[in-house]
Design a protein around this motif. Structure first.
Motif, short mmCIF file in Angstrom:
data_model
loop_
_atom_site.label_atom_id
_atom_site.label_comp_id
_atom_site.label_asym_id
_atom_site.label_seq_id
_atom_site.Cartn_x
_atom_site.Cartn_y
_atom_site.Cartn_z
N ALA A 1 0.82 -1.21 0.00
CA ALA A 1 0.00 0.00 0.00
C ALA A 1 0.85 1.26 0.00
O ALA A 1 0.35 2.35 -0.28
N SER A 2 2.15 1.13 0.31
CA SER A 2 3.04 2.30 0.38
C SER A 2 3.67 2.64 -0.96
O SER A 2 4.49 3.56 -1.03
N ILE A 3 3.30 1.95 -2.04
CA ILE A 3 4.03 2.06 -3.29
C ILE A 3 4.10 3.49 -3.83
O ILE A 3 5.13 3.90 -4.37
N ALA A 4 3.04 4.26 -3.71
CA ALA A 4 3.04 5.62 -4.26
C ALA A 4 4.10 6.49 -3.59
O ALA A 4 4.80 7.27 -4.26
N ASP A 5 4.25 6.36 -2.27
CA ASP A 5 5.26 7.14 -1.55
C ASP A 5 6.64 6.53 -1.69
O ASP A 5 7.64 7.24 -1.73
N THR B 1 -4.02 -3.18 -1.39
CA THR B 1 -4.05 -2.06 -2.35
C THR B 1 -5.42 -1.85 -2.99
O THR B 1 -5.56 -0.97 -3.84
N ALA B 2 -6.43 -2.64 -2.59
CA ALA B 2 -7.74 -2.55 -3.24
C ALA B 2 -8.29 -1.14 -3.21
O ALA B 2 -8.81 -0.63 -4.21
N GLY B 3 -8.20 -0.47 -2.06
CA GLY B 3 -8.70 0.89 -1.96
C GLY B 3 -7.78 1.89 -2.63
O GLY B 3 -8.25 2.83 -3.30
N ARG B 4 -6.47 1.72 -2.48
CA ARG B 4 -5.51 2.68 -3.05
C ARG B 4 -5.54 2.68 -4.57
O ARG B 4 -5.46 3.73 -5.21
N ARG B 5 -5.63 1.48 -5.18
CA ARG B 5 -5.58 1.41 -6.65
C ARG B 5 -6.74 2.15 -7.31
O ARG B 5 -6.61 2.61 -8.44
#
Length: 343
Positions: A43-47, A159-163
């Motif tokens: 879930a941290s992939i964007a940062d 990541t379901a919500g983040r994507r």
């Protein structure tokens, strides 16, 4: 120290950067980097994207090397190293140079080691460079069928919500990737995690998964047997109301006071009909028997909203007039009083 990266991952990247500067062997630092990504949340992939590039010195510009640089000084360009160092393409997924991101994707094959690196591939499918997005799709098509269901389930859940907030890909592109990840054995592992895990934002994860029809056949099991009461409550609410309701990460503006020009922002909510038959009365009865106050509260709310004329359920609600929970007592009293007024 970057807060986006775990200390273990940051240390591994810094060791790579130091070895690269010293023109030392990079095999061990890269192996350590891949191992360290195991404990980095997908879930941290964007940062983490920019933080990894910065720590590793993966800049968008590169110095052209002369014959003297290569053959006398022994210097190697990043592109040279891609074909020489095993595992380096995984690090170069985060390179600031789009050509090298694309080249890295073209060199990755076989199963992906962990959920964070699957998230890195998904993030590249949302890359600002079209050619990188295309290469990321081909890479996922090539690799994910061989990737462990355990790895895919962790990626999908976390990541379901983040994507849903990533905006560069189309709905069709997102759906094609979702279908690739959520193969039957991965779905079975996702459901198993929702059933047995006792920590993490599991109710939020389940709400995000409600956008997918493949979760429907598992809702009855989740409503009864999930270890976390919040998961049981979400599943019960979906069954008792007869539709799945969630948000997709987008929002909408609404008026608070239009004449005064005052508006607000709220999540855009969508809903869909369930693809399975749901016996509302049976679901509510099951919820009323639950040991959790949160689940019983959802069951009583379902009676208020959708079963106000079911005398059997209203009679069951009356048994909660002396419940130890103030919220439960008040909802039960409302149901009973409304029934009295109706007669």
């Amino acid at each position: 120290m970057s807060k986006a990266l775990s200390p273990l991952l940051l240390t591994a990247i810094e060791r790579y950067a130091a070895a690269r500067e010293a023109k030392a062997d990079l095999a061990k630092p890269i192996a350590d980097f891949i191992a360290a990504t195991e404990n980095q949340s997908p879930a941290s992939i964007a940062d983490a994207d920019g933080a990894i590039a910065s720590a590793a010195g993966l800049w968008s510009w590169s110095q052209k090397l002369s014959w003297f640089d290569r053959n006398v000084l022994g210097k190697r360009s990043d592109r040279d190293l891609l074909d020489e160092v095993p595992g380096l393409p995984f690090l170069f997924l985060f390179h600031k140079n789009g050509f090298l991101r694309q080249a890295a994707l073209e060199r990755i094959s076989g199963p992906i080691p962990n959920a964070f690196l699957v998230a890195a591939l998904a993030w590249r499918r949302n890359d600002w460079v079209h050619q990188v997005r295309s290469s990321a799709k081909a890479c996922m098509d090539r690799c994910l069928p061989f990737t462990s269901p355990d790895v895919l389930s962790v990626f999908f859940l976390e990541t379901a919500g983040r994507r849903s907030t990533w905006r560069r890909w189309s709905d069709a592109e997102r759906q094609s990737m979702d279908a690739l990840v959520a193969r039957p054995e991965a779905v079975a592992e996702i459901v198993a995690q929702l059933l047995r895990q006792r920590n993490g934002p599991l109710p939020s994860w389940l709400r995000s998964l409600l956008q997918y029809e493949w979760i429907d056949p598992h809702l009855k099991l989740l409503a009864v047997e999930a270890k976390i009461s919040g998961v049981r409550a979400v599943a019960l609410q979906t069954l008792a109301y007869g539709y799945a309701r969630s948000t997709d990460g987008s929002g909408e503006r609404f008026w608070i006071d239009k004449p005064m020009g005052i508006s607000g922002w709220r999540p855009r909510v969508w809903q869909r009909a369930l693809t399975i038959h749901s016996d509302r009365s049976e679901a509510i009865r099951s919820g009323l028997r639950d040991r959790s106050t949160a689940v019983r509260k959802v069951a009583l709310e379902a009676i208020i909203d959708h079963a106000s004329h079911d005398t059997d359920l209203i009679a069951l609600a009356g048994s909660f007039l002396n419940d130890r929970s103030t919220s439960i007592r008040s909802k039960a009293a409302f149901i009973v009083e409304r029934m009295k007024q109706a007669h």
